[in-house]
Design an enzyme around this catalytic site. Structure first.
Site, PDB file in Angstrom:
ATOM      1  N   ARG A   1       0.837  -1.200   0.000  1.00 47.49           N
ATOM      2  CA  ARG A   1       0.000   0.000   0.000  1.00 47.49           C
ATOM      3  C   ARG A   1       0.876   1.256   0.000  1.00 47.49           C
ATOM      4  O   ARG A   1       0.570   2.228  -0.673  1.00 47.49           O
ATOM      5  CB  ARG A   1      -0.941  -0.018   1.213  1.00 47.49           C
ATOM      6  CG  ARG A   1      -1.995   1.080   1.175  1.00 47.49           C
ATOM      7  CD  ARG A   1      -3.056   0.888   2.232  1.00 47.49           C
ATOM      8  NE  ARG A   1      -2.547   1.108   3.578  1.00 47.49           N
ATOM      9  CZ  ARG A   1      -3.266   0.927   4.689  1.00 47.49           C
ATOM     10  NH1 ARG A   1      -4.519   0.520   4.606  1.00 47.49           N
ATOM     11  NH2 ARG A   1      -2.728   1.153   5.870  1.00 47.49           N
TER      12      ARG A   1
ATOM     13  N   ARG B   1       9.699  19.231  -8.135  1.00 47.42           N
ATOM     14  CA  ARG B   1      11.035  19.106  -8.748  1.00 47.42           C
ATOM     15  C   ARG B   1      12.091  19.879  -7.978  1.00 47.42           C
ATOM     16  O   ARG B   1      13.278  19.641  -8.128  1.00 47.42           O
ATOM     17  CB  ARG B   1      11.004  19.610 -10.202  1.00 47.42           C
ATOM     18  CG  ARG B   1      10.193  18.722 -11.129  1.00 47.42           C
ATOM     19  CD  ARG B   1      10.040  19.364 -12.481  1.00 47.42           C
ATOM     20  NE  ARG B   1       9.470  20.716 -12.345  1.00 47.42           N
ATOM     21  CZ  ARG B   1       9.263  21.542 -13.364  1.00 47.42           C
ATOM     22  NH1 ARG B   1       9.564  21.176 -14.595  1.00 47.42           N
ATOM     23  NH2 ARG B   1       8.751  22.743 -13.155  1.00 47.42           N
TER      24      ARG B   1
ATOM     25  N   LYS C   1      -2.777   6.774   1.158  1.00 45.48           N
ATOM     26  CA  LYS C   1      -2.569   7.136   2.570  1.00 45.48           C
ATOM     27  C   LYS C   1      -1.530   8.254   2.617  1.00 45.48           C
ATOM     28  O   LYS C   1      -0.354   8.041   2.914  1.00 45.48           O
ATOM     29  CB  LYS C   1      -2.130   5.910   3.374  1.00 45.48           C
ATOM     30  CG  LYS C   1      -2.417   6.044   4.850  1.00 45.48           C
ATOM     31  CD  LYS C   1      -2.434   4.703   5.545  1.00 45.48           C
ATOM     32  CE  LYS C   1      -2.415   4.817   7.047  1.00 45.48           C
ATOM     33  NZ  LYS C   1      -3.570   5.466   7.656  1.00 45.48           N
TER      34      LYS C   1
ATOM     35  N   GLU D   1     -16.285   5.608   5.337  1.00 45.86           N
ATOM     36  CA  GLU D   1     -15.415   5.077   6.388  1.00 45.86           C
ATOM     37  C   GLU D   1     -15.403   6.071   7.540  1.00 45.86           C
ATOM     38  O   GLU D   1     -16.070   7.105   7.471  1.00 45.86           O
ATOM     39  CB  GLU D   1     -14.000   4.851   5.845  1.00 45.86           C
ATOM     40  CG  GLU D   1     -13.332   6.142   5.384  1.00 45.86           C
ATOM     41  CD  GLU D   1     -11.948   5.947   4.770  1.00 45.86           C
ATOM     42  OE1 GLU D   1     -11.340   4.889   4.970  1.00 45.86           O
ATOM     43  OE2 GLU D   1     -11.482   6.886   4.096  1.00 45.86           O
TER      44      GLU D   1
HETATM   45  N1  PXG Z   1      -9.546   4.627   7.028  1.00 45.57           N
HETATM   46  C1  PXG Z   1      -8.709   5.657   7.262  1.00 45.57           C
HETATM   47  C2  PXG Z   1      -9.037   6.990   6.743  1.00 45.57           C
HETATM   48  C3  PXG Z   1      -7.522   5.429   7.981  1.00 45.57           C
HETATM   49  O1  PXG Z   1      -6.679   6.432   8.206  1.00 45.57           O
HETATM   50  C4  PXG Z   1      -8.150   3.100   8.210  1.00 45.57           C
HETATM   51  C5  PXG Z   1      -9.293   3.386   7.478  1.00 45.57           C
HETATM   52  C6  PXG Z   1      -7.884   1.695   8.654  1.00 45.57           C
HETATM   53  O2  PXG Z   1      -6.849   1.126   7.890  1.00 45.57           O
HETATM   54  P1  PXG Z   1      -5.851   0.038   8.486  1.00 45.57           P
HETATM   55  O3  PXG Z   1      -4.967  -0.301   7.340  1.00 45.57           O
HETATM   56  O4  PXG Z   1      -5.120   0.669   9.639  1.00 45.57           O
HETATM   57  O5  PXG Z   1      -6.684  -1.102   8.919  1.00 45.57           O
HETATM   58  C7  PXG Z   1      -7.245   4.137   8.464  1.00 45.57           C
HETATM   59  C8  PXG Z   1      -5.981   3.855   9.235  1.00 45.57           C
HETATM   60  C9  PXG Z   1      -4.751   6.333  14.684  1.00 45.57           C
HETATM   61  C10 PXG Z   1      -4.436   5.535  13.477  1.00 45.57           C
HETATM   62  O6  PXG Z   1      -3.818   6.622  15.441  1.00 45.57           O
HETATM   63  C11 PXG Z   1      -5.221   5.591  12.336  1.00 45.57           C
HETATM   64  C12 PXG Z   1      -4.915   4.800  11.230  1.00 45.57           C
HETATM   65  C13 PXG Z   1      -3.833   3.986  11.266  1.00 45.57           C
HETATM   66  C14 PXG Z   1      -3.056   3.956  12.391  1.00 45.57           C
HETATM   67  C15 PXG Z   1      -3.344   4.722  13.515  1.00 45.57           C
HETATM   68  O7  PXG Z   1      -5.934   6.638  14.886  1.00 45.57           O
HETATM   69  N2  PXG Z   1      -5.704   4.897  10.140  1.00 45.57           N
END
Ligand code: PXG
Length: 297
Positions: A50, A103, A150, A183
């Site tokens: 990812r 750049r 991300k 989400e």
């Molecule tokens: N949606 C969004 C917008 C995120 O930022 C997820 C879904 C879940 O994805 P994963 O791959 O983690 O299952 C995220 C992930 C925090 C924190 O401290 C947030 C994320 C990852 C790590 C820590 O709240 N976001």
């Protein structure tokens, strides 16, 4: 704590980046939030894939091969002596001038790896479940910066989370521009109806969550559940038997109230509890070994 920056480890106080780094000036960069359980990094290859895809999407060339990033990440956990960890992997565009032009970032992108102890959420969070609100901030459309990337631009999510906190809730749901559930600010969302699981599809404009993927696999393969990815509205959530969110930070947590509506009986549901437990069991026994003795187990 020791922090990795571009091939070297620094003490926490000395781990610094330039004020000219476009990661700071513009949020120009990508990141991953990763967990280690019991001496193993959870779904590391998925996180790295990812990261590569996010970087490619913003024309950011990784300054070192992905294999080297993987090794440095494992080393970061080892030098900090951690078995259970929260690992933040950040790639910034690097040092440029005070203009948007990428750049001008002549030096390579920077790789930052912070391996920290897990800040566990209070147990009540898992026992009682979360209150969610629907945010007034909508998910950006996939023709803007795709929600699948991300990137370091998290201000809409930060503002939506602040809105939830102001309302006395813990998490906020972002609706798509068409009004479908996408989400939460840092988690994906599922609901349970008639023993089946439902979650928005990736084309709804979401981050393709690693925890989401693991939960879908576990539910289908280990628990024999039906999981359907489909578009739905908050109405389906309000009338669901159970709901929960998934993320690296939150893991699997029940959502017990949404916009003031109790979900099901207003307490974490039985299937949510089973899935949360199955996820824990899976996470603690799978993943990339960090130490030789874990490899040998
Ligand atoms: N949606 C969004 C917008 C995120 O930022 C997820 C879904 C879940 O994805 P994963 O791959 O983690 O299952 C995220 C992930 C925090 C924190 O401290 C947030 C994320 C990852 C790590 C820590 O709240 N976001």
């Amino acid at each position: 704590m020791k922090v990795y920056i571009d091939g070297q480890f620094y003490e926490k106080e000395d781990a610094k980046v330039s004020v000219f780094d476009h990661g700071l000036l513009y949020g120009d960069g990508v990141f991953e939030g990763i967990r280690a359980y019991n001496g193993r990094v959870f779904r590391l290859s998925e996180h790295l894939k990812r990261l590569e895809e996010s970087a490619k999407a913003i024309f950011l060339s990784l300054p070192i091969p992905i294999k080297k990033i993987e090794e440095s990440l494992l080393e970061s956990v080892r030098v900090n002596g951690l078995k259970d960890a929260y690992i933040r992997l950040v790639i910034t565009r690097g040092i440029g001038d005070l203009g948007l032009d990428m750049r001008k970032c002549k030096k390579n992108a920077s790789v930052i790896i912070i391996a920290d102890k897990i800040e566990l959420y209070p147990p009540s969070f898992y026992e009682k479940g979360l209150d969610l609100i629907t945010s007034s901030i909508r998910q950006r459309t996939p023709d803007q910066l795709s929600p699948a990337i991300k990137s370091l631009n998290y201000l809409p999510n930060i503002m939506a989370r602040a809105e939830a906190v102001r309302a006395g809730a813990q998490e906020a749901i972002l609706l798509s521009q068409q009004g479908y559930v996408s989400e939460c600010t840092g988690d994906n969302i599922f609901y349970v109806q008639d023993g089946n699981l439902y979650t928005p599809p990736t084309y709804a404009g979401i981050l393709d969550g690693i925890t989401r993927g693991a939960v879908i696999d576990i539910a289908r393969e280990k628990m024999g559940l039906k999981v359907e990815e489909k578009l739905f509205t908050v109405h389906e959530l309000y009338r669901a038997a159970e709901a929960f969110v998934t993320g690296t930070g939150a893991e699997v947590v029940a959502a017990v109230k949404i916009d003031g509506h109790p979900i099901g009986s207003g307490v974490p549901g039985p299937l949510t509890k089973k899935i949360a437990q199955a996820f824990q069991d899976y996470a603690r026994s799978h993943g990339t070994p960090i130490y030789e003795e874990v490899k040998a187990r």
